[in-house]
Design a protein around this motif. Sequence first.
Motif: not given
Length: 54
Positions: A4, A48-49, A52
Amino acid sequence: MVMIIICILAPWLAMFLRGKVLQGILCILLHITLIGWIPATIWALVVTRRESAA
């Protein structure tokens, strides 16, 4: 948490770390402009979220 911080400070680096080279280059171009920095950061956070969660 580290990812983050990378997304906020260097969104293009987050894209490169996820293996998305072309998106990383586009993100660099957005990050160069002050107004494009905010969308580039949001875009990097979303990618990114999504990576993941999958």
